[in-house]
Write a protein that holds these residues in place. Structure first.
Motif, short mmCIF file in Angstrom:
data_model
loop_
_atom_site.label_atom_id
_atom_site.label_comp_id
_atom_site.label_asym_id
_atom_site.label_seq_id
_atom_site.Cartn_x
_atom_site.Cartn_y
_atom_site.Cartn_z
N LEU A 3 6.44 12.30 -20.36
CA LEU A 3 7.77 11.23 -20.49
C LEU A 3 8.20 11.26 -22.21
CD1 LEU A 3 6.11 8.51 -18.26
CD2 LEU A 3 7.76 10.16 -17.54
N LEU A 58 4.56 4.82 -20.28
CA LEU A 58 4.97 4.11 -19.21
C LEU A 58 3.81 3.32 -19.09
CD1 LEU A 58 6.52 4.81 -15.86
CD2 LEU A 58 4.08 4.14 -15.99
N GLN A 118 -1.46 2.63 -21.08
CA GLN A 118 -0.14 3.20 -21.12
C GLN A 118 -0.33 4.89 -20.88
OE1 GLN A 118 0.67 2.10 -25.20
NE2 GLN A 118 2.73 2.00 -24.84
N THR A 133 -0.47 8.93 -12.50
CA THR A 133 -0.76 9.15 -13.55
C THR A 133 -1.78 10.32 -13.99
OG1 THR A 133 -2.37 7.64 -14.04
CG2 THR A 133 -0.05 7.02 -14.36
N GLU A 159 12.88 12.54 -15.27
CA GLU A 159 12.96 11.38 -16.08
C GLU A 159 14.69 11.23 -16.42
OE1 GLU A 159 10.84 9.20 -19.78
OE2 GLU A 159 11.11 11.45 -19.90
N LEU A 214 10.84 4.08 -11.42
CA LEU A 214 10.18 3.51 -12.41
C LEU A 214 10.74 3.21 -13.46
CD1 LEU A 214 6.84 5.62 -11.97
CD2 LEU A 214 7.61 3.69 -10.59
N SER A 274 11.27 1.55 -17.37
CA SER A 274 10.23 1.00 -18.38
C SER A 274 11.11 0.53 -19.55
CB SER A 274 9.20 1.93 -18.63
OG SER A 274 8.59 2.20 -17.56
N THR A 321 6.99 -2.16 -17.37
CA THR A 321 7.54 -1.55 -16.23
C THR A 321 7.52 -1.98 -15.00
OG1 THR A 321 6.28 0.65 -17.39
CG2 THR A 321 6.85 0.88 -15.19
#
Length: 1113
Positions: free
Chosen positions: A62, A66, A72, A86, A127, A189, A191, A196
């Protein structure tokens, strides 16, 4: 416009739209439509997850970390099974069939055992930091969390994952197609630096299955509901379970995902899932009412309370009224009542839904009383038929048997057919055609005033619903006075545009139109003024969609009006497009989907992409690649009740309960008003009809117990036939009057002995313990116990051909994902009574003949165009599998090879001619065949003996030319002028094309690189080119006879088998399409396609000329 002015305008638009968007989010609204998902697709920059049952993406780094719960993360993973994490996923057996919580971090919009193998859907992810995505996400979040700090939430990046039309895992069973239930959903998602939020989106009709079976107990009738929610995963404290939030626990709660919402839009859900501030657990949005406090299991068992406050005590709900909706619609409850909404891939007003992209039809009657000038003309119940190509907006209308003076005078009145143009106009993005508002019940009234004479006519068209075949029924009445038009004049109407104004349950339009009347050098310009009013019943309970147009513009071109005096048919044709009102300006590039210039099939829907790119998808009820679609026979899928009769129609089907039952055909219930059996009820009903004079109905005969007698005979006609216990006629048993009736007794109970294939299969299954692994081979047998011609190793791509005894055919094993072209060696059982095996010759001229298993078909040509309407069966050969085919132009005889009978035969193209077998021995799998009409010689390949032979046309002087260095010889072609012979060998290890002299001398390889499965071969006598169709490379290529000058004609074939050249075209049979496809030799373009009504593989093909050409195939 300067940059600062443009920026200011965009800011102003944002301010103006914000309250409208907020209103859309805060008020009860129509369900989320598929087009309202966040933009996705590979053209948006999405990555595509590999197909499979348990796939995981590579780590997606990313741009900014996030937050999830209180931690995080800089990487995300997307899994097949409706989940984001994740960290990389464990094997699916460790989590997919278990409930929450998981022992790893999980964001689950639809956690279930999903399988995208064999092209069943796709999974995309990316993303995104673009303003369009971030702006839409921000508006959703701000609307859902108005009382929190999210009121000014401005995301800096978003992660999107979309599961599009994915299927549930299913065990593969021979003969059983995969389920058509496919799901579409999306997770977003969003953020910023501190928080988030997650958005889960489920469009209307996006969830078609609600759970999956566990693999470990697949055969147990148990289906686990999908899990939806969030899990923190294991924590550092082994004694403390990680936090989790679960939204579903039962199938009904999964269904509620697209029926309800915590944002006010059914199908849209928002959650606060991570924060730099303390966040004990996930917090859901709560528009219009506060949800229960977030806990470890927030259930969807009951609808949320925010929509209940406005509920009237007597409102109608979906629970009791959903049957008012189309079977292709879903029902949604609103504050004051319910409304119906068409599913995706359908369009209409919810009560009437039609498949998007499919051709549409209108039937009706026309009445009228007109004064043509001063002459009165009356007509009653004349037929009206219309055909609409909905994917490009063309509408064709025909009205038959209107008296000539009236029909000629009505030529300028294109609005009679123009109604269907407005109803089914091609839609510009964001705009709706008329049927989307009116459905199939409305009244269209128009008043037309002609100038300069001021004649006035009123036309009323009343739509009365859809019939079982989805044809729109409409009545038309025409009253008034029209100007006289002489018989030798034609009417011409220029393209035009007209505005339609929309209000609650009504549409109006006022316009003027010019037209010209011409005859020879005479050209007279006239005009008329038209007022139109369309009224319909709208559902007022749902709020209007955001941006509901008040005015739309219909653009009409290719306007055509003609009266055919011989056929007495008045015809109108218009091409229509609906969109915004716009002034004339310099034309901008238009996507082909919006102007009808796309190449999608007439039964397909065009989907625009960026620029002028687009994709085609076959309409519901059709299947194919979108550029070519064929009807799906739903009756083969047993959708009707077992007692009902199924009727297949183009793009649809209908079910009808038999006498003695009532219901809609999908469900049939025996009448219980009397104690009669089905036979006795039918007998009673038939006797009642028999009382009418002239009735010739059959009265069923019942036994003492009220059951059908096995033998039934018609008392009026003398025909007899056998029936099944439920009274249905047994096909093939009907006998004519005067002959012996059929024997209808029950067959003697016999049990077929297991075949070699079945015994081997049973033995291996027992050896594997009843459950073979994916990499273990199990023989595949057909329903008669024969080996299926192509066998595959477990679920791998390793496949090979076998003979009738199950022995592998050398050189056929595949490793590249291209399945081998295996030909069956056992003919299917004959269906009696069988057609006579004699020739039904086509008309004179040039035509194609093709082999289709147990028959040879003819397909006439008009120039190079396929005359599909006049195609027919040339010769029926039950018990055969005809593969190779060629034609002797001197004696007008067709020759063919038969791999089931292991013979070569011929027949004259004379009426009633019968087949003559000329080679009866020494063959195993004769495939390719070529005729040299100069030397009266035939050549053939035998892939069972790995041999190439020749003989005179009567079978004499037989000689083997080659029996070495051959593995799978198939196609063969001859150049009689130069005296050359050519053939292909599709040996999977070393495919090649070879040549020699006609005596077998000077053998050499022409092509052995960049080829895969050279099935078809033809020598083109005009261009002197040798050309082949390759099912491995998907190419049609040509070369000079010496192997030089190789070039590609077409590189996007499907699965060609045989090919022939004629004039400037190639014609090849195709196993994917089960048809004949034509390709232009010079341009390489596909020009036409013929799909026989009886769908099965087509094999050899050749051309029949009315003369002998200089060279032959």
């Amino acid at each position: 416009m300067r940059g600062d002015q443009a920026a200011g305008l965009l800011a102003l638009l944002e301010l103006l739209l914000q309250p409208l968007l907020l209103l859309r989010l805060l008020s009860p609204a129509a369900a989320l439509q598929p087009g309202e998902l966040f933009p996705y697709g590979q053209f948006q920059g999405d990555q595509l997850l590999n197909e499979g049952d348990d796939e995981s993406s590579a780590a997606v780094k990313l741009a900014s970390p996030l937050r999830f719960y209180d931690a995080q993360f800089s990487y995300l993973y997307v899994g097949t099974n409706g989940i984001i994490s994740t960290q990389d996923f464990p094997r699916e057996t460790q989590y997919v069939d278990d409930g929450f919580p998981t022992d790893f971090p999980a964001i689950a919009p639809f956690l279930a055992d999903i399988d995208t193998s064999q092209g069943r859907g796709r999974i995309l992810y990316r993303e995104d930091t673009g303003p369009k995505v971030l702006g839409l996400a921000a508006r959703y979040v701000r609307a859902g969390f108005q009382r929190a700090a999210a009121s000014d939430f401005t995301p800096t990046h978003a992660f999107l994952a979309t599961w599009e039309k994915v299927g549930a895992y299913e065990e593969v069973r021979f003969g059983t197609p995969p389920s058509g239930e496919l799901n579409t959903f999306q997770a977003v998602l969003a953020s910023d630096e501190s928080d988030t939020y997650a958005l889960f989106l489920y469009p209307a009709n996006g969830l078609q299955f609600f759970g999956t079976r566990p693999k470990e107990a697949y055969n147990v009738q148990l289906k686990l509901p999908a899990r939806v929610g969030f899990c923190q995963g294991d924590t550092d404290d082994p004694k403390r379970e990680g936090a989790y939030f679960s939204l579903t626990s039962t199938e009904q709660s999964v269904k509620n995902l697209y029926q309800h919402s915590n944002l006010g839009i059914p199908g849209v859900w928002a959650f606060h899932i991570g924060s730099a501030s303390p966040l004990d657990n996930v917090r859901p949005a709560a528009v219009g009412g506060v949800l229960a406090n977030a806990r470890s299991a927030a259930s969807l068992e009951q609808p949320f309370s925010h929509a209940l406050a406005l509920e009237a005590s007597n409102k109608e709900t979906c629970e009791h009224n959903h049957r008012q909706c189309s079977r292709h619609a879903f029902c949604t409850d609103y504050a004051m009542g319910f409304c119906c909404h068409c599913q995706s891939s359908f369009f209409g007003n919810g009560k009437h839904c039609l498949p998007a992209g499919a051709p549409l039809r209108v039937n009706g009657k026309v009445d009228g009383h007109l004064h043509v000038d001063r002459t009165p003309v009356t007509f009653t119940d004349v037929d009206l038929h219309a055909y609409i190509v909905s994917n490009d907006g063309r509408a064709y209308t025909a009205i038959s048997h209107i008296p000539q003076p009236a029909a000629q005078a009505l030529l300028p009145l294109t609005p009679i057919g123009g109604l269907f143009g407005w109803l089914f106009a091609l839609e510009k993005p964001g705009w709706k055609n008329g049927f989307s508002f009116t459905g199939a019940t409305f009244i269209h009234e128009m008043e037309v005033t002609f100038y300069p004479g001021k004649e006035r006519v009123r036309i009323t068209q009343t739509a009365e619903g859809l019939d079982p075949e989805n044809y729109l029924n409409i009545k038309t009445n025409i009253q008034g006075q029209v100007p006289y038009i002489p018989a030798n004049f034609t009417a011409h109407i220029a393209p035009y545009k007209e505005l339609y104004h929309y209000s609650d349950s009504a549409v109006t339009s006022t316009s003027s139109r010019d037209y010209s009347l011409t005859s020879g050098a005479v050209n007279q310009m006239l005009s008329y003024h038209i007022n139109q009013n369309i009224t319909y019943q709208a559902c007022r309970h749902a709020p209007p969609p955001l941006g509901m147009p008040v005015t739309q513009q219909l653009s009409v071109d290719r306007v055509f009006a003609l009266y055919d005096d011989e056929e007495r048919v008045l015809r109108f044709a218009v091409a229509n497009q609906i969109g915004p009102a716009e002034e004339d300006s310099a034309p901008a590039p238009v996507n082909p989907c919006y102007d009808g210039t796309h190449m999608c099939d007439t039964t397909a829907q065009c989907h625009p992409r960026t620029g002028v790119d687009y994709t085609c998808t076959c309409a519901s009820g059709y299947q194919g690649d979108g550029r070519s679609c064929v009807d799906v026979d739903e009756c083969l899928e047993n959708r009707c009740h077992p007692s009902a009769t199924c009727y297949n129609t183009p793009g649809s089907f209908s079910c009808r309960c038999p006498p003695g039952y009532h219901g809609d055909g999908l469900q049939c219930t025996p009448d219980t008003t009397s104690g009669l059996t089905t036979c006795e009820r039918q007998q009673r009903d038939a006797q009642a009809q028999h009382a009418y004079p002239g009735a010739r109905v059959h009265i069923p005969q019942c036994d003492e117990q009220g059951h059908f007698l096995p033998l039934q005979c018609h008392g009026g006609t003398g025909f007899c036939w056998c029936v099944s216990p439920d009274g249905h006629e047994v096909p093939g048993t009907r006998t004519p009057p005067g002959s012996n009736p059929p024997h209808c007794g029950p067959p003697a109970p016999t049990q077929r002995a297991p075949t070699v294939c079945e015994r081997w299969r049973e033995s291996l299954l027992e050896h594997y313990g009843g459950a073979p692994r994916d990499d273990q081979y199990v023989p595949q047998c057909d329903n008669l116990g024969h080996f299926i011609p192509m066998q595959c190793h477990g679920k791998s791509d390793f496949c090979w051909c076998v003979d009738k005894d199950g022995r592998e055919v050398e050189g056929t094993r595949s490793q590249t994902g291209v399945t081998p072209a295996c030909i069956p060696t056992v003919a299917p059982p004959s269906v009696w009574p069988a057609p006579r095996p004699d020739v039904t010759p086509p008309s004179v001229g040039t035509f194609l003949i093709y082999a289709q298993g147990q028959q040879i078909g003819s397909l006439p040509l008009n120039g190079t165009r396929l005359q599909k309407d006049t195609a027919k069966t040339l010769l029926s050969l039950h018990g055969s599998i005809v593969v190779g085919i060629d034609y002797d132009c001197r004696e007008r005889k067709v020759y063919w090879t038969d791999v089931a009978g292991r013979t070569i035969s011929r027949a004259s193209l004379e009426p009633g001619a019968e087949p003559e077998t000329i080679i009866t021995s020494g063959l195993i799998s004769p495939e390719g065949l070529a005729i040299d009409h100069f030397r009266r010689t035939m050549y053939w390949t035998d892939s069972g003996l790995d041999k190439i032979e020749r003989a005179k046309l009567d079978g004499s002087e037989r000689k083997a030319l080659f029996h070495t260095d051959l593995v799978n010889p198939r196609a063969i072609a001859v150049d009689p002028i130069q005296g050359n012979l050519y053939w292909t060998d599709w040996n999977r290890e070393a495919p090649k094309i070879e040549m020699s002299s006609l005596d077998g001398e000077n053998r050499r390889i022409l092509v052995n690189h960049d080829i895969g499965l050279p099935n078809g071969l033809t020598f083109d006598p005009l261009s002197k080119l040798l050309c082949w169709a390759d099912a491995g490379t998907k190419k049609l290529e040509c070369t000079l006879p010496d192997g030089t000058g190789r070039r590609v004609i077409q590189n996007n074939l499907n699965y060609p088998f045989s090919i022939v050249s004629y004039a400037d075209h190639f014609y090849h049979t195709d196993w994917r399409r089960d048809g004949v496809i034509s390709v232009n030799r010079d341009s390489g373009q596909f020009t036409d396609e013929y799909l026989p009504e009886q769908r099965s593989h087509l094999y050899g093909i050749t051309a029949v000329y009315p003369y002998c050409p200089a060279g032959r195939k």
